[in-house]
Design an enzyme around this catalytic site. Structure first.
Site, PDB file in Angstrom:
ATOM      1  CG  ASP A  21      -0.297  -0.467   2.506  1.00 49.83           C
ATOM      2  OD1 ASP A  21       0.946  -0.442   2.586  1.00 49.83           O
ATOM      3  OD2 ASP A  21      -1.017  -0.852   3.432  1.00 49.83           O
ATOM      4  CG  ASN A  52      -8.758  -1.170  12.102  1.00 44.35           C
ATOM      5  OD1 ASN A  52      -7.851  -1.894  11.680  1.00 44.35           O
ATOM      6  ND2 ASN A  52      -9.184  -0.107  11.435  1.00 44.35           N
ATOM      7  CG  HIS A  91      -5.844  -2.055   8.941  1.00 40.30           C
ATOM      8  ND1 HIS A  91      -5.884  -0.697   9.174  1.00 40.30           N
ATOM      9  CD2 HIS A  91      -4.542  -2.407   9.156  1.00 40.30           C
ATOM     10  CE1 HIS A  91      -4.685  -0.273   9.511  1.00 40.30           C
ATOM     11  NE2 HIS A  91      -3.850  -1.290   9.515  1.00 40.30           N
ATOM     12  CD  GLU A 127      -8.539   1.209   7.800  1.00 43.95           C
ATOM     13  OE1 GLU A 127      -8.525   0.296   8.642  1.00 43.95           O
ATOM     14  OE2 GLU A 127      -7.783   2.204   7.865  1.00 43.95           O
TER      15      GLU A 127
HETATM   16  C1  F6R Z   1       1.541  -1.432   6.223  1.00 42.25           C
HETATM   17  C2  F6R Z   1       0.191  -1.951   6.332  1.00 42.25           C
HETATM   18  C3  F6R Z   1      -0.586  -1.936   7.605  1.00 42.25           C
HETATM   19  C4  F6R Z   1       0.228  -2.274   8.852  1.00 42.25           C
HETATM   20  C5  F6R Z   1      -0.651  -2.213  10.091  1.00 42.25           C
HETATM   21  C6  F6R Z   1       0.154  -2.451  11.356  1.00 42.25           C
HETATM   22  O1  F6R Z   1       2.039  -1.574   4.909  1.00 42.25           O
HETATM   23  O2  F6R Z   1      -0.306  -2.375   5.351  1.00 42.25           O
HETATM   24  O3  F6R Z   1      -1.651  -2.854   7.501  1.00 42.25           O
HETATM   25  O4  F6R Z   1       0.784  -3.546   8.712  1.00 42.25           O
HETATM   26  O5  F6R Z   1      -1.274  -0.978  10.177  1.00 42.25           O
HETATM   27  O6  F6R Z   1       1.039  -1.401  11.545  1.00 42.25           O
HETATM   28  P1  F6R Z   1       2.199  -1.486  12.624  1.00 42.25           P
HETATM   29  O7  F6R Z   1       3.053  -2.642  12.218  1.00 42.25           O
HETATM   30  O8  F6R Z   1       2.936  -0.188  12.518  1.00 42.25           O
HETATM   31  O9  F6R Z   1       1.536  -1.706  13.933  1.00 42.25           O
END
Ligand code: F6R
Length: 265
Positions: free
Chosen positions: A69, A138, A140, A145
């Site tokens: 992403d 959450n 995702h 989301e």
């Molecule tokens: C990042 C991504 C997100 C993160 C998620 C967890 O490329 O796609 O889904 O993996 O938000 O973020 P952290 O690891 O910072 O807790």
């Protein structure tokens, strides 16, 4: 799902790195397509892979990589762009060709076409051999989301309020966090041939419990991974604290160690 509950981030990084090594070895001469996540969760695993590259000769020279992403509205060179993050934390420290590290263009004047073209480029590259994922508090994965269709493709998505708050730590204020992103869809991610997801900390405990043991539902997007045949989940004790079947997962890993040909998903 193969769930590993580990004592600390260092041990988790080794388990994740082992999955990378196995995938790289299986691909041999033909090279591997890696799917890379950003955020804090995979950083210890990237550090371990960098160490193995430097000290043990692990090579990524024949690999290509696609990011999950990218924020919309940040130019590629921006400090908080995922394009920049992955180079800082991983790919500029290993022997992968920089041009082979591809991310959605968050600065595109036409993000909708960019999303479709990214999905196409992934398919043309032969699909992802190994996708590494983190998970949002959450539930995702990538920026899918809650409410995301389980069959969704790469698209423009609005960030949930909770994601903006979670990610504000990387920006000066929550108002600086972009509100939209280009993200691979759940259907896109499920096409990866192998997936490894890593999470640490109590803030992820509910999402991890839903991922492994909840009903498959758009309410907790990571539950889509229950439909995939080759998913390894690596979590520390805090992130595992709401798993009802934790003892069974520990027992299964012990059994596998004693009987190496068993794969108790
Ligand atoms: C990042 C991504 C997100 C993160 C998620 C967890 O490329 O796609 O889904 O993996 O938000 O973020 P952290 O690891 O910072 O807790």
């Amino acid at each position: 799902m193969e769930i590993h509950i580990v004592q600390n981030a260092e041990r988790g990084a080794e388990v994740v790195a082992d999955v990378f090594v196995r995938t790289l070895q299986e691909a041999g001469e033909s090279g591997t397509v890696l799917g890379l996540a950003t955020g804090s969760s995979p950083v210890p695993a990237y550090a371990e892979l960098i160490r193995r590259h430097r000290e043990e000769g692990l090579s990524f020279a024949r690999s290509r990589a696609f990011l999950l992403d990218e924020y919309i509205g940040l130019p590629a060179g921006h400090e908080q762009s995922y394009h920049h993050f992955i180079r800082e934390n991983f790919t500029s420290h290993i022997d992968i060709d920089d041009a082979a590290v591809v991310s959605p263009d968050g600065a595109s004047a036409d993000p909708v076409s960019e999303a479709a073209s990214y999905d196409r480029r992934l398919r043309e590259a032969g699909g992802v051999d190994l996708q590494i994922l983190g998970i949002g508090s959450n539930g995702h994965i990538a920026f899918n989301e809650p409410g995301s269709s389980l069959g969704s493709r790469t698209r423009v998505i609005g960030l949930a309020r909770s994601t903006i708050e979670d990610n504000a730590r990387y920006f000066d204020t929550a108002d600086d966090v972009p509100v939209r992103a280009l993200s691979q869809g759940l259907g896109t991610i499920l096409e990866a041939r192998r997936i490894v997801l890593t999470a640490t900390g109590a803030g992820k405990a509910e999402a991890v419990a839903q991922l492994a043991e909840g009903a498959i539902s758009a309410r907790w997007p990571a539950t889509a991974l229950q439909m995939h045949p080759d998913v390894t989940v690596v979590v520390d004790e805090a992130a595992a604290s709401k798993l009802e079947l934790a003892d069974y997962y520990r027992y299964s890993r012990r059994l596998e160690a004693e009987h190496p040909l068993l794969a108790l998903g």
